[in-house]
Design a protein around this motif. Structure first.
Motif, PDB file in Angstrom:
ATOM      1  N   SER A  64      12.168 -31.681  64.233  1.00 49.84           N
ATOM      2  CA  SER A  64      13.370 -30.973  64.664  1.00 49.84           C
ATOM      3  C   SER A  64      13.295 -29.478  64.367  1.00 49.84           C
ATOM      4  O   SER A  64      13.904 -28.660  65.059  1.00 49.84           O
ATOM      5  N   HIS A  65      12.549 -29.099  63.334  1.00 47.87           N
ATOM      6  CA  HIS A  65      12.393 -27.680  63.005  1.00 47.87           C
ATOM      7  C   HIS A  65      11.695 -26.941  64.146  1.00 47.87           C
ATOM      8  O   HIS A  65      12.150 -25.876  64.581  1.00 47.87           O
ATOM      9  N   GLY A  66      10.597 -27.493  64.615  1.00 48.94           N
ATOM     10  CA  GLY A  66       9.879 -26.867  65.721  1.00 48.94           C
ATOM     11  C   GLY A  66      10.724 -26.789  66.977  1.00 48.94           C
ATOM     12  O   GLY A  66      10.724 -25.774  67.684  1.00 48.94           O
ATOM     13  N   LYS A  67      11.481 -27.863  67.260  1.00 52.56           N
ATOM     14  CA  LYS A  67      12.312 -27.880  68.468  1.00 52.56           C
ATOM     15  C   LYS A  67      13.433 -26.843  68.385  1.00 52.56           C
ATOM     16  O   LYS A  67      13.727 -26.154  69.370  1.00 52.56           O
ATOM     17  N   GLN A  68      14.054 -26.714  67.212  1.00 53.40           N
ATOM     18  CA  GLN A  68      15.135 -25.727  67.064  1.00 53.40           C
ATOM     19  C   GLN A  68      14.609 -24.301  67.251  1.00 53.40           C
ATOM     20  O   GLN A  68      15.255 -23.469  67.902  1.00 53.40           O
ATOM     21  N   LEU A  69      13.455 -24.019  66.686  1.00 56.01           N
ATOM     22  CA  LEU A  69      12.884 -22.675  66.812  1.00 56.01           C
ATOM     23  C   LEU A  69      12.519 -22.386  68.263  1.00 56.01           C
ATOM     24  O   LEU A  69      12.772 -21.293  68.781  1.00 56.01           O
ATOM     25  N   TRP A  70      11.910 -23.365  68.936  1.00 60.08           N
ATOM     26  CA  TRP A  70      11.519 -23.158  70.338  1.00 60.08           C
ATOM     27  C   TRP A  70      12.737 -22.900  71.218  1.00 60.08           C
ATOM     28  O   TRP A  70      12.703 -22.043  72.100  1.00 60.08           O
ATOM     29  N   GLU A  71      13.804 -23.633  70.961  1.00 62.48           N
ATOM     30  CA  GLU A  71      15.022 -23.468  71.773  1.00 62.48           C
ATOM     31  C   GLU A  71      15.617 -22.075  71.642  1.00 62.48           C
ATOM     32  O   GLU A  71      16.275 -21.577  72.554  1.00 62.48           O
ATOM     33  N   ARG A  72      15.379 -21.404  70.507  1.00 62.12           N
ATOM     34  CA  ARG A  72      15.955 -20.080  70.276  1.00 62.12           C
ATOM     35  C   ARG A  72      15.017 -18.938  70.677  1.00 62.12           C
ATOM     36  O   ARG A  72      15.377 -17.770  70.499  1.00 62.12           O
ATOM     37  N   TYR A 114      17.338 -30.287  53.126  1.00 58.94           N
ATOM     38  CA  TYR A 114      18.571 -30.909  53.602  1.00 58.94           C
ATOM     39  C   TYR A 114      18.931 -30.320  54.962  1.00 58.94           C
ATOM     40  O   TYR A 114      18.832 -29.107  55.152  1.00 58.94           O
ATOM     41  N   PRO A 115      19.340 -31.131  55.937  1.00 60.72           N
ATOM     42  CA  PRO A 115      19.606 -30.637  57.302  1.00 60.72           C
ATOM     43  C   PRO A 115      20.924 -29.877  57.433  1.00 60.72           C
ATOM     44  O   PRO A 115      21.855 -30.318  58.116  1.00 60.72           O
ATOM     45  N   VAL A 116      21.022 -28.729  56.758  1.00 62.91           N
ATOM     46  CA  VAL A 116      22.246 -27.934  56.823  1.00 62.91           C
ATOM     47  C   VAL A 116      22.378 -27.301  58.205  1.00 62.91           C
ATOM     48  O   VAL A 116      21.394 -27.078  58.907  1.00 62.91           O
TER      49      VAL A 116
END
Length: 390
Positions: A228-236, A190-192
């Motif tokens: 979106s998981h990969g993008k969120q991790l890369w952004e951080r 779930y996209p929490v």
């Protein structure tokens, strides 16, 4: 409460192949310490023709489990990859891919099965995977003499969990590769927007503490772990490397795309060069501090231009003082014309050379990609999960 949470999470997170895709057999030859050498058998795709370059090991973890690991030696390697594979796979299924990566990336490579996977003992849990990867890393240090600063941690899918957990505790680590990574276990379901105490593999909270270059690889059509998981991790990430977003790529087929091995080769090359630059300056240059939007040959070109500029300035300083104002003005005017002429000539030459070299590199890697396609590196029968699987 923690044990209950871990047990519940394991039911959702782990899917070890059943039965395992390989067996272990003892060889007649003895290894160090008098124990019999091991080999993998009865695995589709496991070829023992180059056994002198492959070690099969059983490693004891801090929790008393024995995990199976394979170590591929490349005589030309300066770096070592510690690979944590994804779900619904074991070493028998990953064997050919590991062999190809070690060969074509020119790295030593160790892969291991989590507790409860393949022929490893115990049960798969989040905490067990953390001690599993610790045992593999300890083996690299103690048995093979690998230094922390020469290690690249590679985590695929659920393997991104133990990979990032270990990376937070290795301050001198060379680099990290995240292949179809998860932001956290709960976020797959779930996209929490926040992290809860009962979540597992809280990668999204750990990634900011990684102090080395990070490459993220993810397919844009991944139907198991959203892009979106990969993008969120890369952004951080602190030290971002140009990510590879594979257009049309799914969860278990990224190895089949030519740009996969091309981008990995480029990353390994940049990491190798960063070591030499770090030894001189004490820090990594823009090859890893910012997303790479240029190729290495442009850095070489820029260096040669800087040298010419330094030489020109040095020559100007040695010129004799002018005897009159008029002569100085004429000289300055002619110098400006020469400068404009030099810039107009140098710039297209740099672009032309860069374009030619880039084209050659692309053609060369694309041919390798065709070969990858033909041998079928990704021989994992990817688990087709429900929405709860990682």
């Amino acid at each position: 409460m923690g044990a209950v949470t871990s047990t519940m999470a394991a039911k959702f997170a782990f899917f070890p192949p059943s039965p395992p895709s390989y067996e272990l057999e003892e060889e007649d030859e003895e290894a160090e310490g008098g124990a019999k050498k091991l080999r993998m058998a009865a695995a589709a795709g496991v070829h023992n023709s180059n056994r002198e370059y492959v070690d099969v090991l059983k490693l004891e973890t801090k929790r008393g489990n024995h995990v199976v690991a394979v170590y591929f030696k490349n005589p030309a390697a300066s770096l070592t990859v510690l690979y944590s594979h994804g779900n619904a796979a074991d070493l028998g299924q990953m064997y050919d891919l590991f062999c190809e990566l070690s060969l074509h990336l020119r790295v030593n490579l160790m892969g291991y099965d989590y507790s409860g996977y393949g022929q490893s003992t115990g049960k798969p849990t989040e905490q067990n995977t953390y001690v599993d990867i610790e045992a593999a890393y300890r083996c690299l240090e103690e048995k093979y003499g690998v230094k922390e600063e020469d290690v690249i941690l590679y985590g695929q899918s659920v393997g991104s969990g133990p990979t990032l957990d270990l990376a937070t505790r290795l301050p001198k680590l060379r680099a990290v590769v995240l292949h179809s990574p998860i932001a956290s276990g709960l976020r797959v379901i779930y996209p929490v927007k926040r992290t809860y105490w009962f979540d597992i593999y809280k990668n999204i909270d750990k990634i900011p503490f990684i102090n080395c270059p990070v490459l993220v690889i993810h397919g844009t059509d991944d139907d198991v772990v959203s892009w979106s998981h990969g993008k969120q991790l890369w952004e951080r990430c602190k030290e971002k490397y140009e990510p590879l977003w594979v257009k049309g790529g799914n969860h278990c087929d990224l190895e089949l795309y030519p740009q996969y091995i091309k981008h990995l080769k480029k990353f390994i090359s940049a990491i190798e060069k960063s070591s030499r630059l770090r030894n001189v300056s004490g820090s990594i240059v823009d090859q890893t501090e910012d997303p790479r939007k240029s190729t290495d040959f442009r850095e070489v070109a820029r260096s040669s231009i800087d040298q010419r500029e330094t030489s020109r300035l040095s020559a100007d300083k040695k010129e004799k003082p002018r005897l009159s104002t008029d002569r100085r003005e004429k000289s300055r005017s002619s110098t400006d014309r020469r400068e404009r002429s030099r810039k107009s000539v140098d710039h297209p030459e740099r672009e032309s050379n860069g374009s030619d070299q880039h084209e050659k590199a692309r053609n060369s890697i694309d041919r390798f990609g065709d070969m990858i396609r033909s041998v079928g590196l990704c021989n994992i029968d990817c688990f087709k999960p429900t929405a709860t699987a990682i």
